[in-house]
Design a protein around this motif. Structure first.
Motif, short mmCIF file in Angstrom:
data_model
loop_
_atom_site.label_atom_id
_atom_site.label_comp_id
_atom_site.label_asym_id
_atom_site.label_seq_id
_atom_site.Cartn_x
_atom_site.Cartn_y
_atom_site.Cartn_z
N LEU A 155 -3.45 -4.42 -9.16
CA LEU A 155 -3.37 -5.49 -7.80
C LEU A 155 -3.00 -6.66 -9.05
O LEU A 155 -2.39 -7.19 -8.60
CB LEU A 155 -4.42 -5.14 -6.95
N ASP A 206 1.06 -1.90 0.34
CA ASP A 206 0.04 0.00 0.48
C ASP A 206 0.52 0.88 -0.09
O ASP A 206 0.52 2.67 -0.51
CB ASP A 206 -1.15 0.19 0.98
N LEU A 225 -5.23 6.40 -10.52
CA LEU A 225 -4.68 4.57 -10.82
C LEU A 225 -5.78 3.71 -10.52
O LEU A 225 -6.29 4.10 -9.32
CB LEU A 225 -3.59 4.26 -9.15
N ASN A 226 -5.71 3.11 -11.43
CA ASN A 226 -7.37 1.75 -10.99
C ASN A 226 -6.31 0.49 -9.73
O ASN A 226 -5.59 0.04 -10.53
CB ASN A 226 -7.53 0.71 -13.15
N ARG A 227 -6.57 0.62 -8.80
CA ARG A 227 -5.99 0.36 -7.98
C ARG A 227 -6.36 -1.40 -8.06
O ARG A 227 -5.44 -1.94 -7.97
CB ARG A 227 -5.81 1.01 -6.12
N ASP A 246 0.42 6.51 -6.65
CA ASP A 246 -1.12 7.24 -7.67
C ASP A 246 -0.89 8.63 -7.24
O ASP A 246 -0.91 9.21 -8.27
CB ASP A 246 -2.18 6.96 -5.81
N VAL A 305 2.54 1.56 -3.56
CA VAL A 305 0.72 2.08 -4.27
C VAL A 305 1.15 3.86 -3.91
O VAL A 305 -0.31 3.88 -5.43
CB VAL A 305 -0.07 0.67 -4.06
N ASN A 306 0.64 3.80 -2.90
CA ASN A 306 0.48 5.02 -2.69
C ASN A 306 1.00 6.24 -3.42
O ASN A 306 0.61 7.13 -3.98
CB ASN A 306 -0.27 5.41 -1.04
#
Length: 314
Positions: A98, A58, A92-94, A65, A61-62
């Protein structure tokens, strides 16, 4: 049978994550073909088992983003009264990212992933702007000395910042938030000559005339004033008690749109006059207030009693 299958899966994962084999098994994350991040396969896994450490993931990814986000641009009205369409932004399409990350994590060899994005649409589009020019609900004009170049420049810059702003029903408008910090980097100048009674603002001198003009237009339209502060002494570009002083990190001018239709701000400064006109749709029902107008007499100016360096942030 269930435990046998799980053990078999773990064996495969452990084989795929042999430390001697994954040294060069990197994931390259790209945006529009440009690499924005590179990581190893074990960067976000636990030390013993190759399972995803969600906290590490996370955090990464943050950051992705923040790097990839593109803010949407609202539609606006230019100086020729033409509507300029807004532009979509991207985020961003989380969920999709993923999925692609798992394919890499539990796969073999290096990989490259183009960040999946989804569109972020502007709050204000051209159709909405067109509908909000139907009905004028308020107007207010103040005057200034156009030969005071630095102050005139600041007034015009702040007027441009609030121009074409749309306040939706129930939404609040903050002058400081919309205009932002006043610095030389944003084009503001130190006004060495100010209006009598006005506080020295250093960089951005003259901004209070914009907020005061807006305040009188907003009050005349019957909108809800939430925050409004006056100068300690009377300023001569508005009637007594009709000013709204602002400063970054200090006083702010804030109002709320309590009507059931959006409100459009049109602001213009040039040729020695500062005007704010408020528009809405033709179905709006509003209650205007009586607000004294200002004469076209130029406000009295004085030299800044406490000049500050041009790089001071106000």
């Amino acid at each position: 049978m269930k435990w046998t299958s799980m053990a078999y899966l773990l064996l495969i994962l452990l084989q795929n994550h042999d430390g001697d084999k994954v040294i060069n098994d990197k994931l390259s994350v790209t945006q529009e073909g440009k690499i924005i991040s590179t990581i190893n396969r074990n960067a976000h896994t636990f030390p013993v088992f190759p399972l995803l450490d969600i906290d590490k993931y996370d955090k990464w990814v943050n950051e992705l983003d923040r790097k990839t986000y593109r803010e949407a641009t609202n539609a606006r009205i230019n100086n020729n009264e033409q509507i300029v369409s807004g532009q979509n932004g991207f985020k961003l399409n989380r969920i999709e990212f993923l999925k692609r990350y798992y394919e890499y994590l539990y796969g073999i060899g290096p990989a490259s992933v183009e960040v999946p994005m989804y569109p972020v649409y502007p709050e204000v589009d051209a159709e909405l702007l067109a509908s909000l020019r139907s009905k004028q609900i308020s107007n207010y004009v103040t005057y200034y000395n156009s030969s005071n170049k630095d102050r005139s420049h600041n007034i015009a810059l702040a007027a441009k910042a609030i121009n074409s702003t749309v306040i939706f029903p129930g939404e609040t408008f903050s002058f400081n938030q919309v205009v932002g910090i006043r610095t030389t980097g944003k084009g503001y100048r130190r006004a060495s000559v100010i209006v009598r009674g006005e506080l020295s603002e250093g960089v951005g001198g003259g901004i209070c005339q914009v907020s005061s003009t807006l305040f009188n237009a907003v009050d005349r339209a019957g909108l809800n004033i939430l925050k409004r502060y006056s100068h300690s002494r009377h300023v001569t570009y508005v009637p007594p008690g009709r000013d709204a002083t602002v400063s970054w990190g200090g006083p702010d001018f804030v109002f709320k749109n309590a009507y059931n239709q959006p409100i459009l701000i049109r602001a213009f400064a040039g040729g020695g006059s500062m005007s704010v006109t408020l528009f809405s749709s033709d179905v709006i029902e509003f209650s205007s207030r009586k607000v004294p107008s200002m004469s076209n007499r130029l406000p009295e100016e004085i030299n800044d009693p406490s000049p500050k360096p041009a790089n001071v942030k106000e």
